[in-house]
Design a protein around this motif. Structure first.
Motif, PDB file in Angstrom:
ATOM      1  N   ALA A  43       0.847  -1.198   0.000  1.00  0.00           N
ATOM      2  CA  ALA A  43       0.000   0.000   0.000  1.00  0.00           C
ATOM      3  C   ALA A  43       0.879   1.243   0.000  1.00  0.00           C
ATOM      4  O   ALA A  43       2.097   1.177  -0.164  1.00  0.00           O
ATOM      5  N   ASN A  44       0.248   2.408   0.221  1.00  0.00           N
ATOM      6  CA  ASN A  44       0.971   3.679   0.242  1.00  0.00           C
ATOM      7  C   ASN A  44       0.733   4.406   1.554  1.00  0.00           C
ATOM      8  O   ASN A  44      -0.396   4.437   2.064  1.00  0.00           O
ATOM      9  N   ASN A  45       1.798   4.996   2.082  1.00  0.00           N
ATOM     10  CA  ASN A  45       1.696   5.868   3.250  1.00  0.00           C
ATOM     11  C   ASN A  45       1.435   7.276   2.725  1.00  0.00           C
ATOM     12  O   ASN A  45       2.318   7.915   2.159  1.00  0.00           O
ATOM     13  N   VAL A  46       0.204   7.756   2.900  1.00  0.00           N
ATOM     14  CA  VAL A  46      -0.208   9.019   2.293  1.00  0.00           C
ATOM     15  C   VAL A  46      -0.563  10.036   3.380  1.00  0.00           C
ATOM     16  O   VAL A  46      -0.810   9.667   4.530  1.00  0.00           O
ATOM     17  N   PRO A  47      -0.594  11.322   3.050  1.00  0.00           N
ATOM     18  CA  PRO A  47      -1.033  12.329   4.023  1.00  0.00           C
ATOM     19  C   PRO A  47      -2.462  12.041   4.486  1.00  0.00           C
ATOM     20  O   PRO A  47      -3.285  11.514   3.723  1.00  0.00           O
ATOM     21  N   LEU A  48      -2.760  12.396   5.723  1.00  0.00           N
ATOM     22  CA  LEU A  48      -4.068  12.140   6.318  1.00  0.00           C
ATOM     23  C   LEU A  48      -5.206  12.617   5.419  1.00  0.00           C
ATOM     24  O   LEU A  48      -6.202  11.908   5.231  1.00  0.00           O
ATOM     25  N   GLU A  49      -5.072  13.788   4.849  1.00  0.00           N
ATOM     26  CA  GLU A  49      -6.169  14.361   4.057  1.00  0.00           C
ATOM     27  C   GLU A  49      -6.413  13.603   2.754  1.00  0.00           C
ATOM     28  O   GLU A  49      -7.446  13.798   2.108  1.00  0.00           O
ATOM     29  N   LYS A  50      -5.503  12.702   2.394  1.00  0.00           N
ATOM     30  CA  LYS A  50      -5.670  11.909   1.168  1.00  0.00           C
ATOM     31  C   LYS A  50      -6.470  10.628   1.402  1.00  0.00           C
ATOM     32  O   LYS A  50      -6.835   9.945   0.441  1.00  0.00           O
ATOM     33  N   LEU A  51      -6.725  10.298   2.673  1.00  0.00           N
ATOM     34  CA  LEU A  51      -7.496   9.090   2.977  1.00  0.00           C
ATOM     35  C   LEU A  51      -8.981   9.377   2.782  1.00  0.00           C
ATOM     36  O   LEU A  51      -9.512  10.328   3.349  1.00  0.00           O
ATOM     37  N   SER A  52      -9.656   8.557   2.006  1.00  0.00           N
ATOM     38  CA  SER A  52     -11.075   8.803   1.729  1.00  0.00           C
ATOM     39  C   SER A  52     -11.947   8.419   2.920  1.00  0.00           C
ATOM     40  O   SER A  52     -12.571   9.268   3.549  1.00  0.00           O
ATOM     41  N   GLU A  53     -11.989   7.140   3.244  1.00  0.00           N
ATOM     42  CA  GLU A  53     -12.751   6.677   4.410  1.00  0.00           C
ATOM     43  C   GLU A  53     -11.776   6.065   5.408  1.00  0.00           C
ATOM     44  O   GLU A  53     -10.963   5.210   5.050  1.00  0.00           O
ATOM     45  N   ILE A  54     -11.850   6.499   6.654  1.00  0.00           N
ATOM     46  CA  ILE A  54     -10.948   5.987   7.687  1.00  0.00           C
ATOM     47  C   ILE A  54     -11.697   4.928   8.488  1.00  0.00           C
ATOM     48  O   ILE A  54     -12.781   5.184   9.010  1.00  0.00           O
ATOM     49  N   VAL A  55     -11.109   3.734   8.586  1.00  0.00           N
ATOM     50  CA  VAL A  55     -11.805   2.620   9.241  1.00  0.00           C
ATOM     51  C   VAL A  55     -11.159   2.210  10.561  1.00  0.00           C
ATOM     52  O   VAL A  55     -11.755   1.478  11.338  1.00  0.00           O
ATOM     53  N   LYS A  56      -9.944   2.678  10.809  1.00  0.00           N
ATOM     54  CA  LYS A  56      -9.268   2.336  12.054  1.00  0.00           C
ATOM     55  C   LYS A  56      -8.240   3.404  12.369  1.00  0.00           C
ATOM     56  O   LYS A  56      -7.617   3.951  11.465  1.00  0.00           O
ATOM     57  N   MET A  57      -8.076   3.703  13.666  1.00  0.00           N
ATOM     58  CA  MET A  57      -7.111   4.710  14.084  1.00  0.00           C
ATOM     59  C   MET A  57      -6.303   4.199  15.268  1.00  0.00           C
ATOM     60  O   MET A  57      -6.818   3.519  16.145  1.00  0.00           O
ATOM     61  N   VAL A  58      -5.039   4.550  15.277  1.00  0.00           N
ATOM     62  CA  VAL A  58      -4.170   4.332  16.436  1.00  0.00           C
ATOM     63  C   VAL A  58      -3.507   5.669  16.755  1.00  0.00           C
ATOM     64  O   VAL A  58      -2.898   6.291  15.880  1.00  0.00           O
ATOM     65  N   LEU A  59      -3.649   6.101  18.000  1.00  0.00           N
ATOM     66  CA  LEU A  59      -3.012   7.345  18.442  1.00  0.00           C
ATOM     67  C   LEU A  59      -1.886   7.019  19.414  1.00  0.00           C
ATOM     68  O   LEU A  59      -1.971   6.072  20.198  1.00  0.00           O
ATOM     69  N   PHE A  60      -0.819   7.824  19.356  1.00  0.00           N
ATOM     70  CA  PHE A  60       0.289   7.715  20.293  1.00  0.00           C
ATOM     71  C   PHE A  60       0.167   8.896  21.260  1.00  0.00           C
ATOM     72  O   PHE A  60       0.602  10.010  20.931  1.00  0.00           O
TER      73      PHE A  60
END
Length: 253
Positions: A127-144
């Protein structure tokens, strides 16, 4: 019988691919006529590299229930609503948090390359590591969260999300409300009390609660409270537990 396996810390150790012993035990289950499902916090993309290729078409639940896969086809029936994404993005900006956000396939990661979670992210570069604003639908998040966990958690509790705290890794794992491993299993047609679950962490509680039998690998206190069996987190003990149940459950198919 249906057997459901969490991945990391249950049948996969230190982020490495499944060992020959674990693979042999899983194959023994299928040879006995049992159904094998993998259920992980990892998105399907990051599940595939630790599994042998011959198991890539097995049924899977990924992202703690946000993804399901059958016959190699991936579905993402759940994703975060616009207000939730906006609120969490505001938290990220306010506290300058590092994060891992997953869409259907691509992702956005800003954490340290030294963090244990980094080794598990798209190791085969699928896959590709893209800027946050490039993600269409977000299905999972991990915060540090760093030093800001006490400020972040009250905000998250007001949102329509499930929150799992992983103290050892110092991360906050977030899924859309109503999404957990049990919901993912139901989407695959698994019935309550119709399966045996293996797991090791808090995100396995939902599938243990509805299982015929829950095998806790290791010493997670909350999971042990809802488990029927406890085994040590060593490959030999896990293999023995799988084989024992594969034989004992043969008549229940």
């Amino acid at each position: 019988m249906t057997f459901v396996f969490d991945i990391d810390g249950t049948i996969c150790f230190q982020g490495k691919p499944l060992t020959a012993g674990i693979i042999e035990a899983l194959e023994h289950c299928t040879k006995q006529g049992h159904r094998v499902i993998f259920a992980s916090a990892r998105p399907i993309r990051d599940l595939l590299p630790v599994l042998p290729k011959k198991m890539h078409t097995y049924e899977m639940v990924g992202g703690n229930g946000a993804f399901i896969a059958k016959d190699g086809l991936i579905e993402t029936p759940y994703f975060f609503d616009e207000h939730t994404v906006k609120t969490i993005r505001a938290l990220i900006g306010q506290y300058e948090l590092a994060y891992l956000l997953d869409s259907h396939w691509d992702y956005s990661y800003t954490g340290s390359h030294e963090h244990p979670i980094y080794r598990k992210i798209d190791p085969h570069k699928l896959a590709n590591n893209v800027p946050l604003e490039k993600l269409s639908e977000i299905v999972k998040m991990v915060l540090f969260p760093g030093a800001y966990e006490d400020q972040i958690l009250p905000v998250l509790k007001e949102l329509p999300v499930h929150v799992y705290q992983h103290g050892e890794e110092q991360i906050i794992d977030i899924s859309p409300q109503g999404v957990d491993k049990w919901q993912g299993l139901k989407a695959l047609g698994v019935e309550k009390n119709g399966y045996i679950a293996f797991g090791n962490d808090a995100n396995d509680i939902s599938m243990f609660t509805h299982a015929r039998e829950g095998v806790c690998v290791g010493d997670h206190e909350a999971l042990r409270a809802v488990a029927t069996v406890h085994v040590s987190c060593h490959e030999e003990a896990v293999v023995a537990a799988i084989l024992e149940r594969a034989h004992a459950s043969k008549a229940l198919r």
